[in-house]
Design an enzyme around this catalytic site. Structure first.
Site, short mmCIF file in Angstrom:
data_model
loop_
_atom_site.label_atom_id
_atom_site.label_comp_id
_atom_site.label_asym_id
_atom_site.label_seq_id
_atom_site.Cartn_x
_atom_site.Cartn_y
_atom_site.Cartn_z
N ASP A 298 0.78 -1.24 0.00
CA ASP A 298 0.00 0.00 0.00
C ASP A 298 0.81 1.29 0.00
O ASP A 298 0.56 2.18 -0.79
CB ASP A 298 -0.93 0.03 1.22
CG ASP A 298 -1.94 -1.11 1.21
OD1 ASP A 298 -1.77 -2.06 0.43
OD2 ASP A 298 -2.90 -1.04 2.00
N GLU B 69 0.99 -9.59 11.44
CA GLU B 69 0.86 -9.16 10.04
C GLU B 69 2.25 -8.93 9.42
O GLU B 69 2.54 -9.35 8.32
CB GLU B 69 0.02 -7.87 9.97
CG GLU B 69 -0.30 -7.41 8.56
CD GLU B 69 -1.17 -6.16 8.54
OE1 GLU B 69 -1.40 -5.55 9.62
OE2 GLU B 69 -1.64 -5.78 7.45
C1 DGY Z 1 -6.12 -1.55 3.95
O1 DGY Z 1 -7.28 -1.22 4.21
O2 DGY Z 1 -5.14 -1.19 4.58
C2 DGY Z 1 -5.89 -2.48 2.86
O3 DGY Z 1 -4.56 -2.82 2.72
C3 DGY Z 1 -6.45 -2.02 1.57
O4 DGY Z 1 -6.45 -3.11 0.74
#
Ligand code: DGY
Length: 423
Positions: A156, A380
């Site tokens: 992201d 994560e």
């Molecule tokens: C989030 O909401 O952080 C996700 O990675 C978007 O896909």
């Protein structure tokens, strides 16, 4: 509980019946590539449930072949932006962008683990093929696969996007309330500057009802990306192999493989001696060495040119492959895709190296990945410097990586480490 048992427990507890959440709270829906990892993880102990996961994912496919990055099966106010913001136009409320196409490669692995699943794989194969065609139709630049939103790459807030994000004017994005920062320390998440632009890109997509031909003209963000290019190249190879087994014609896929191989070469940046992302509108490389730069082996390209820089990244940290060059100016060890080590990427990179005979580095990444989970559970992501767990906890795809790869042959080496996580 042993770590194997704990990992299975994570998958079961995140199971919503037919699909699996990445983790409760932070991500309360079905995510595309998370789900492919979940399917593979389930297949290690419950193959029927693994196949169901893929089938549920495919049930969200749009008419044009696109497979969304989020399927909003049941509305949950704990996540933003939800279905009302995305306004996807598929059979299930969804987002309007896709995610790295790893599902075909996991399906090939699942078929090898559970040959009795072949009828289900045969039914899924044409749907995956339609999804891959959608990428070939809409996302190529000189044969490399582009992302049209940073979330599409899954990485992201990677520094790869910083240049292209600057070109987005988000002054009129309006007010909104983030939910992610109520679940996780904001220092481990993208910034407001990032979120303004993420939302602006969603608003642009909605303004043309996610029509790709219109979006291509108005979207200021188009970046050719190693994550997408390498995962699609690998997926096409696995699709061709499965297609031959199933008696499908695969000459079109063989042509796509050649296009993608040529496209991968356009991502080679001699200045960083690594595979890089390219800003298509600016016509420049981004100069970013990341864990996605190391996906060439996973894609079936045994490229010695890429080894020194990736080995350098590994040598600069204690635990595994960082998501961004630890020597780079933007490196932040705990902020999402700007430094932390991610077991899912470590699996793709490390297993690809092992397949291609780069076993010293591949084994090192696997051992580091396992050690992180032994010490700090199924987070994560983790700091590559000291292993601090970060982001969401009890994470599905991290547990899947333990079950399918990192934990192989390790339970008997753990001694009491396997009990450290017991609760
Ligand atoms: C989030 O909401 O952080 C996700 O990675 C978007 O896909």
């Amino acid at each position: 509980m042993t770590l194997d048992e704990q990992a299975r427990d994570v998958l079961r507890k995140n199971d919503k019946g037919g699909y699996t959440l990445p983790t409760h709270g932070l991500y309360p829906y079905q995510w595309n590539w998370d789900s492919a990892f979940a399917a593979w993880g389930f297949t290690t102990f419950d193959p029927d449930r693994g196949w169901t996961e893929l089938e549920t994912l495919m049930s969200g496919q749009w008419e044009d072949g696109m497979l969304p990055h989020i399927l909003f099966h049941r509305v949950d106010p704990g996540y933003f932006p939800g279905p009302d913001v995305w306004q996807g136009r598929g059979p299930i409320p969804s987002s309007g962008i896709s995610q790295p196409p790893v599902a075909a490669t996991f399906m090939a692995k699942m078929l090898a683990m559970d040959p009795s699943g072949e009828p289900r794989a045969r039914a899924i194969w044409p749907k995956l093929n339609a999804w891959h065609r959608w990428f070939m139709d809409w996302r190529l630049d000189r044969g490399a696969v582009c992302v049209t939103h940073p979330w599409e790459a899954g990485r992201d807030n990677a520094p790869d996007w910083d240049g292209a994000m600057k070109a987005i004017n988000a002054d009129d994005v309006g007010d909104y309330t983030r939910r992610d920062t109520s679940h996780v320390d904001p220092a481990m998440r993208p910034t407001k500057y990032d979120y303004d632009r993420y939302l602006k890109l969603v608003q642009l997509g909605v303004s043309v009802n996610w029509d790709q031909s219109k979006l291509r003209d108005i979207n200021p963000f188009r970046v050719a990306d190693p994550t997408m290019t390498f995962t699609l190249l690998r997926a096409q190879r696995d699709m061709a192999a499965m297609g031959r087994r199933f008696g499908e014609g695969v000459s079109e896929i063989e042509g796509w493989i050649e296009i993608l191989e040529a496209g991968a070469e356009t991502l080679w940046n001699p200045e960083i001696a690594g595979y890089d992302s390219r800003d298509v509108h600016a016509g420049t490389f981004n100069g970013v060495l990341s864990n996605a730069s190391a996906l060439c082996w996973y894609a079936g390209l045994n490229d010695d040119r890429a080894l020194p820089a990736i080995a350098g990244m590994l040598n600069a940290t204690r635990y595994g492959l960082a998501s961004y060059d630890p020597e780079g100016e933007e490196f932040e060890p705990l902020r999402y895709w700007r430094g932390p080590t991610w077991p899912i990427m470590s699996y793709l990179v490390g297993s690809g190296m092992e397949e291609q005979g780069v076993t010293d580095l591949g084994t090192r990444i696997r051992d580091d990945t396992a050690r992180l989970m032994e010490l700090n559970g199924f987070a994560e992501y983790y700091s590559p410097l000291d292993g601090t767990p970060a982001g969401g906890e009890t994470f599905t795809w991290t547990a899947a990586v333990w079950l399918g790869w990192a934990g192989d042959n390790r339970e008997n080496q753990l001694g009491d480490a396997g009990c450290r996580q017991s609760n």
